[in-house]
Design a protein around this motif. Sequence first.
Motif, short mmCIF file in Angstrom:
data_model
loop_
_atom_site.label_atom_id
_atom_site.label_comp_id
_atom_site.label_asym_id
_atom_site.label_seq_id
_atom_site.Cartn_x
_atom_site.Cartn_y
_atom_site.Cartn_z
N GLY A 1 0.82 -1.21 0.00
CA GLY A 1 0.00 0.00 0.00
C GLY A 1 0.85 1.25 0.00
O GLY A 1 0.59 2.21 -0.74
N SER A 2 1.89 1.26 0.82
CA SER A 2 2.78 2.42 0.91
C SER A 2 3.55 2.62 -0.39
O SER A 2 3.78 3.76 -0.82
N LEU A 3 3.97 1.52 -1.01
CA LEU A 3 4.66 1.64 -2.29
C LEU A 3 3.76 2.20 -3.38
O LEU A 3 4.21 2.90 -4.28
N SER A 4 2.46 1.91 -3.28
CA SER A 4 1.54 2.39 -4.31
C SER A 4 1.45 3.91 -4.32
O SER A 4 1.10 4.50 -5.35
N VAL A 5 1.76 4.56 -3.20
CA VAL A 5 1.73 6.02 -3.14
C VAL A 5 3.14 6.61 -3.10
O VAL A 5 3.34 7.78 -2.77
N THR A 6 4.13 5.79 -3.44
CA THR A 6 5.52 6.21 -3.51
C THR A 6 5.90 6.45 -4.96
O THR A 6 5.50 5.71 -5.85
N GLY A 7 6.69 7.50 -5.20
CA GLY A 7 7.01 7.88 -6.57
C GLY A 7 8.24 7.22 -7.15
O GLY A 7 8.36 7.10 -8.37
N ASN A 8 9.19 6.79 -6.31
CA ASN A 8 10.46 6.28 -6.78
C ASN A 8 10.28 5.00 -7.60
O ASN A 8 9.79 3.98 -7.11
N ALA A 9 10.70 5.04 -8.86
CA ALA A 9 10.47 3.92 -9.79
C ALA A 9 11.16 2.64 -9.35
O ALA A 9 10.58 1.54 -9.45
N SER A 10 12.40 2.74 -8.87
CA SER A 10 13.13 1.53 -8.49
C SER A 10 12.51 0.85 -7.28
O SER A 10 12.45 -0.38 -7.20
N LYS A 11 12.01 1.65 -6.33
CA LYS A 11 11.35 1.08 -5.16
C LYS A 11 10.01 0.46 -5.54
O LYS A 11 9.63 -0.60 -5.03
N ARG A 12 9.28 1.12 -6.43
CA ARG A 12 7.99 0.57 -6.88
C ARG A 12 8.20 -0.76 -7.62
O ARG A 12 7.43 -1.70 -7.45
N LYS A 13 9.27 -0.83 -8.39
CA LYS A 13 9.56 -2.05 -9.14
C LYS A 13 9.78 -3.23 -8.21
O LYS A 13 9.44 -4.37 -8.54
N GLY A 14 10.32 -2.96 -7.03
CA GLY A 14 10.59 -4.02 -6.07
C GLY A 14 9.33 -4.69 -5.55
O GLY A 14 9.41 -5.78 -4.96
N ALA A 15 8.17 -4.10 -5.77
CA ALA A 15 6.92 -4.70 -5.31
C ALA A 15 6.65 -6.02 -6.01
O ALA A 15 6.07 -6.95 -5.44
N GLY A 16 7.05 -6.10 -7.27
CA GLY A 16 6.86 -7.34 -8.02
C GLY A 16 5.46 -7.55 -8.55
O GLY A 16 5.20 -8.55 -9.23
N VAL A 17 4.55 -6.64 -8.22
CA VAL A 17 3.16 -6.73 -8.70
C VAL A 17 2.71 -5.33 -9.11
O VAL A 17 3.28 -4.33 -8.66
N PRO A 18 1.67 -5.22 -9.94
CA PRO A 18 1.14 -3.90 -10.29
C PRO A 18 0.63 -3.18 -9.03
O PRO A 18 0.06 -3.81 -8.14
N LEU A 19 0.85 -1.88 -8.99
CA LEU A 19 0.40 -1.07 -7.85
C LEU A 19 -0.78 -0.22 -8.31
O LEU A 19 -0.63 0.67 -9.15
N HIS A 20 -1.93 -0.50 -7.74
CA HIS A 20 -3.17 0.09 -8.24
C HIS A 20 -3.78 1.10 -7.27
O HIS A 20 -3.33 1.28 -6.14
N HIS A 21 -4.86 1.75 -7.76
CA HIS A 21 -5.75 2.59 -6.96
C HIS A 21 -5.06 3.84 -6.41
O HIS A 21 -5.41 4.32 -5.33
N THR A 22 -4.09 4.35 -7.16
CA THR A 22 -3.47 5.62 -6.80
C THR A 22 -3.29 6.47 -8.04
O THR A 22 -3.18 5.93 -9.16
#
Length: 424
Positions: free
Chosen positions: A147-168
Amino acid sequence: MGKTDMKIFETKESEVRSYCRDFPKVFTKAKGHKLWDEDGNTYIDFFSGAGALNYGHNDDHMKEKLVEYITNDGITHSLDKATTAKAEFIQKFNDVILEPRNLDYKMMFPGPTGTNAVESALKLARKVTGRTDVISFTRGFHGMTIGSLSVTGNASKRKGAGVPLHHTVTMPYDNFVDEQDSIKYLEQYLEDDGSGVDLPAAMIVETVQGEGGINAARFEWLKKIEGVCKRHDILLIVDDIQAGIGRTGTFFSFEQAGIEPDIVCLSKSLSGFGLPFAIALFRPDLDIWSPGEHNGTFRGNNHAFVTASAALDYWTDKSFEESIKEKSKLTLDYLNQIVEKYPELNGRVKGRGLMVGIECENGDIADQVTTECFNRGLIMETAGMDGEVFKLFPAINIDEGALKEGLSIIEESVKVVVKEPVTN
């Protein structure tokens, strides 16, 4: 016992480790604004646990209270059972922090880290409004869980989620594009039926973006964001995890902007001692949780309650806040002098309070400055999308002499880097 072999970390600890690569020493002791390594070297700490040690290391008053509590067999782990340590913190936080600022908030203990506070804030906003989306801002950072990554802007950190980040939905932070009126842009998306942006449950914002590059929003911009939220019945969440607890000059970073968020996330220096501790503050009318609807095994860290209560004693003395502002001015003036004195740095001073830094031409230069500082006995990290900002997080209670000594090391390091560039 002999010296620690660094190979134990290289062979047995995950490759995900990072800070030990930047500061390749084995540290053994810490006190106030100083750290010591196994070789006996002393370092001034302008890192402060990434903002988790605003009061420095092993504060005597907090340590005394904690040791007394432990030796008396005080409760350590309690989930959310009622304890004397929790009661003391709740009462003291209300009396020392909330009431003097005319803030009426309920307190929720969601788990021990900042991302726990953010996750609970997002869940509550969606539960209260019945809406799904959350608006966040460019270069924002709010944590490493999904959830926190979904509202985070940093591309490399978002990529680490391993899944699509939705609803933001991401909107431009203040001065993200210099010539762009970001408030007008935001409202146009909210009001235009053809924008494709649904009315969100909440907006989440940092008043000063730490990991994003020490970007400080103007007070008038924050006030306008609050106005947009009120007009559209959107909950305003301020992530004060890194910018709060005195880091920007006042206990809450949003105080000088004259806003009153619906939800506030706190962690990092809240315990005062580096112990894991987080809370979400919110308006009483938003407290529609069912018992146990959001929980966590370690949401009752009583040792943190004890040290957090002791840390609040600093805030009973009005001169404490004034001292932060004085040191903030000294630091800002010094950094501006460095930028002026060394134009080869192509530097720009950023931030607010004791959450400041210098944006360099690129990340290589900022890295060289922090490396040179470490070699000279100062610990400091970089921030920004490309690590282009070297940032200063000295303890807010550091004495002026130590602060000046650290600033002097920074200037010496900048001089070496711009006059004698380091080659890799």
